[in-house]
Design a protein around this motif. Structure first.
Motif, PDB file in Angstrom:
ATOM      1  N   MET B   1       0.836  -1.201   0.000  1.00 42.31           N
ATOM      2  CA  MET B   1       0.000   0.000   0.000  1.00 42.31           C
ATOM      3  C   MET B   1       0.869   1.249   0.000  1.00 42.31           C
ATOM      4  SD  MET B   1      -3.463   0.240   2.132  1.00 42.31           S
ATOM      5  CE  MET B   1      -3.011   0.876   3.727  1.00 42.31           C
ATOM      6  N   HIS B   2       1.779   1.310   0.929  1.00 42.90           N
ATOM      7  CA  HIS B   2       2.737   2.396   1.079  1.00 42.90           C
ATOM      8  C   HIS B   2       3.605   2.520  -0.187  1.00 42.90           C
ATOM      9  CE1 HIS B   2       5.412   4.941   3.309  1.00 42.90           C
ATOM     10  NE2 HIS B   2       6.401   4.080   3.349  1.00 42.90           N
ATOM     11  N   SER B   5       1.676   3.902  -3.253  1.00 34.44           N
ATOM     12  CA  SER B   5       1.424   5.340  -3.323  1.00 34.44           C
ATOM     13  C   SER B   5       2.728   6.106  -3.523  1.00 34.44           C
ATOM     14  CB  SER B   5       0.641   5.819  -2.098  1.00 34.44           C
ATOM     15  OG  SER B   5       1.489   6.038  -1.013  1.00 34.44           O
ATOM     16  N   LEU B   6       3.816   5.624  -2.927  1.00 34.44           N
ATOM     17  CA  LEU B   6       5.108   6.293  -3.146  1.00 34.44           C
ATOM     18  C   LEU B   6       5.527   6.169  -4.602  1.00 34.44           C
ATOM     19  CD1 LEU B   6       7.085   5.329   0.076  1.00 34.44           C
ATOM     20  CD2 LEU B   6       6.310   7.601  -0.587  1.00 34.44           C
ATOM     21  N   GLY B   9       3.597   8.490  -6.855  1.00 33.88           N
ATOM     22  CA  GLY B   9       4.134   9.848  -6.731  1.00 33.88           C
ATOM     23  C   GLY B   9       5.445  10.001  -7.499  1.00 33.88           C
ATOM     24  N   MET B  10       6.292   8.980  -7.392  1.00 30.68           N
ATOM     25  CA  MET B  10       7.593   9.039  -8.083  1.00 30.68           C
ATOM     26  C   MET B  10       7.411   9.061  -9.593  1.00 30.68           C
ATOM     27  SD  MET B  10      10.390   6.795  -6.021  1.00 30.68           S
ATOM     28  CE  MET B  10       9.431   5.426  -5.455  1.00 30.68           C
ATOM     29  N   ILE B  13       6.379  12.445 -10.813  1.00 35.94           N
ATOM     30  CA  ILE B  13       7.548  13.342 -10.862  1.00 35.94           C
ATOM     31  C   ILE B  13       8.421  12.987 -12.071  1.00 35.94           C
ATOM     32  CG2 ILE B  13       9.768  13.831  -9.730  1.00 35.94           C
ATOM     33  CD1 ILE B  13       8.265  13.820  -7.060  1.00 35.94           C
ATOM     34  N   VAL B 105      12.668   8.195  -0.144  1.00 36.43           N
ATOM     35  CA  VAL B 105      12.487   7.325  -1.305  1.00 36.43           C
ATOM     36  C   VAL B 105      12.270   8.251  -2.491  1.00 36.43           C
ATOM     37  CG1 VAL B 105      11.229   5.395  -2.301  1.00 36.43           C
ATOM     38  CG2 VAL B 105      11.157   5.760   0.149  1.00 36.43           C
ATOM     39  N   TYR B 106      13.179   8.272  -3.436  1.00 37.79           N
ATOM     40  CA  TYR B 106      12.972   9.147  -4.589  1.00 37.79           C
ATOM     41  C   TYR B 106      13.755   8.672  -5.810  1.00 37.79           C
ATOM     42  CZ  TYR B 106      17.498  11.184  -3.310  1.00 37.79           C
ATOM     43  OH  TYR B 106      18.811  11.341  -3.004  1.00 37.79           O
TER      44      TYR B 106
END
Ligand SMILES: Nc1nc2c(ncn2[C@@H]2O[C@H](COP(=O)(O)OP(=O)(O)O)[C@@H](O)[C@H]2O)c(=O)[nH]1
Ligand SMILES: [Mg+2]
Ligand SMILES: [Zn+2]
Lengths: 220, 121
Positions: B1-2, B5-6, B9-10, B13, B105-106
């Protein structure tokens, strides 16, 4: 082969919005609390029981974050307090953009205290600043007294922890003293409060007084 | 789940970063994953596979670079690599600290192939 450097963190975008939210809240003299904890830790119950006393002194509004349903907002409205429900539809945390979107439904100029109950989760919400003045992590004693060790980032990213359901201590093999010790081994400066249900009602005096003190310090 | 969503988002971007570039397809995406980010590499991989379907990212290699937990002592100011919790400052033993890095985290970078323009021959 071309390569492009990105180096941009989702959390940085969130942080920029959180800073904007925080500036707006300060401008309007609103104190904001972000409540984080696992599903069932007792977040909504805590709110239901501290709101009657807080709303005597402050103009209060609540934002409820949940995966689905507006059950929790309904529970808050029963106490005659404005409650806005955000459904994340699977998203595991609230972010600063979601909060900002709700702000036109709130009369910030005539508000003292905004309390946000985050989505039930002790991991994801901890990395997302919403622009709050104070964060309360809720951990029930029933979850076990070693919980802080399992979720150190939640502890590290908060200033206040409420240990709830201490009335259940006699029935479970967990001890609030051990939980406090675990919390303070990770972050010595965290303020810890205990709350419980008793036959006389819900006890959260220490936490309520601390919130009142902090809100007064900001809005006066 | 986490992770889902991360990753979403990445990727948004990443899409912004690639906008205006002449991208035929993406070969590799390099991601920094802090040890404190609570992300499972398998779950990140799965999120990437499912979210990249039918996009320029489909089939690209996901390179995950684990990043250490760097802390700064709030008492004496020493910066150090910590191995886990509880943390004690190696200089003054204090447990008061700030995270410098390790919870992030990116996307660091994207390797891609350019579309070859035929018309201009
Ligand atoms: N015994 C006891 N039960 C509690 C206490 N606080 C909450 N609960 C119960 O725990 C369950 C989950 O509470 P809720 O507030 O909905 O949790 P949330 O998911 O964190 O909002 C409910 O059945 C509550 O009645 C408490 O202090 N003592
Ligand atoms: Mg709830
Ligand atoms: Zn030190």
């Amino acid at each position: 082969m071309p390569k492009i450097t990105v180096n941009k963190d989702v959390k940085d975008l969130n942080q920029q919005q959180a800073d904007k939210n925080r500036a707006l809240f300060s401008e309007c003299g609103v104190f904001v609390i972000n409540i984080i904890g696992s599903p069932g830790a007792g977040k909504t119950t805590l709110l239901e029981n501290i709101l009657p006393r807080l709303s005597k002194k402050f103009r209060v509004c609540v934002i409820e974050g949940d995966l689905a349903t507006d059950n929790d907002a309904e529970r808050i409205r029963k106490a005659n307090i404005q409650a806005i429900q955000i459904n994340t539809n699977g998203g595991c945390h609230l972010d600063a953009f979601m909060i900002n979107k709700q702000l036109n439904a709130i009369d910030l100029a005539n508000l003292d205290l905004l309390i946000i109950e985050n989505v039930g989760n002790l991991v994801c919400p901890t990395g997302f600043d919403l622009g709050e003045d104070m964060r309360i992590v809720v951990m029930s004693i029933a979850e076990g007294d070693d919980k802080p060790h399992k979720y150190p980032i939640a502890v590290l990213n908060t200033d206040v922890i409420a240990i709830t359901k201490t009335d259940l201590m006699p029935y479970i093999d967990a001890d609030t003293a051990k939980m406090r010790e675990a919390i303070h081994s990770i972050k010595p400066q965290v303020k810890v409060f205990e709350t419980k249900k008793t036959s006389a009602g819900y006890e959260a005096h220490g936490l309520i007084s601390y919130i009142e003190e902090r809100v007064n310090a900001k809005i006066i | 789940m986490h992770e889902m969503s991360l990753m979403s988002g990445m990727l948004s971007i990443a899409n912004d970063a690639l906008r205006g570039l002449n991208v035929k397809r993406v070969n590799a995406v390099t991601v920094s994953v802090g040890v404190l980010s609570n992300c499972l590499t398998d779950a990140l991989e799965l999120a990437f596979r499912s979210l990249s379907e039918n996009t320029v990212f489909e089939g690209a290699r996901l390179i995950l670079c684990e990043k250490d937990f760097l802390a700064k002592c709030s008492v004496c100011g020493k910066e150090f690599t910590a191995s886990g919790f509880p943390v004690a400052c190696p200089a003054c033993t204090s447990a008061r600290l700030a995270i410098i890095s390790g919870d992030e985290v990116y996307i660091e970078s994207i390797d891609y192939e350019e579309e070859v323009c035929q018309k201009s021959q």
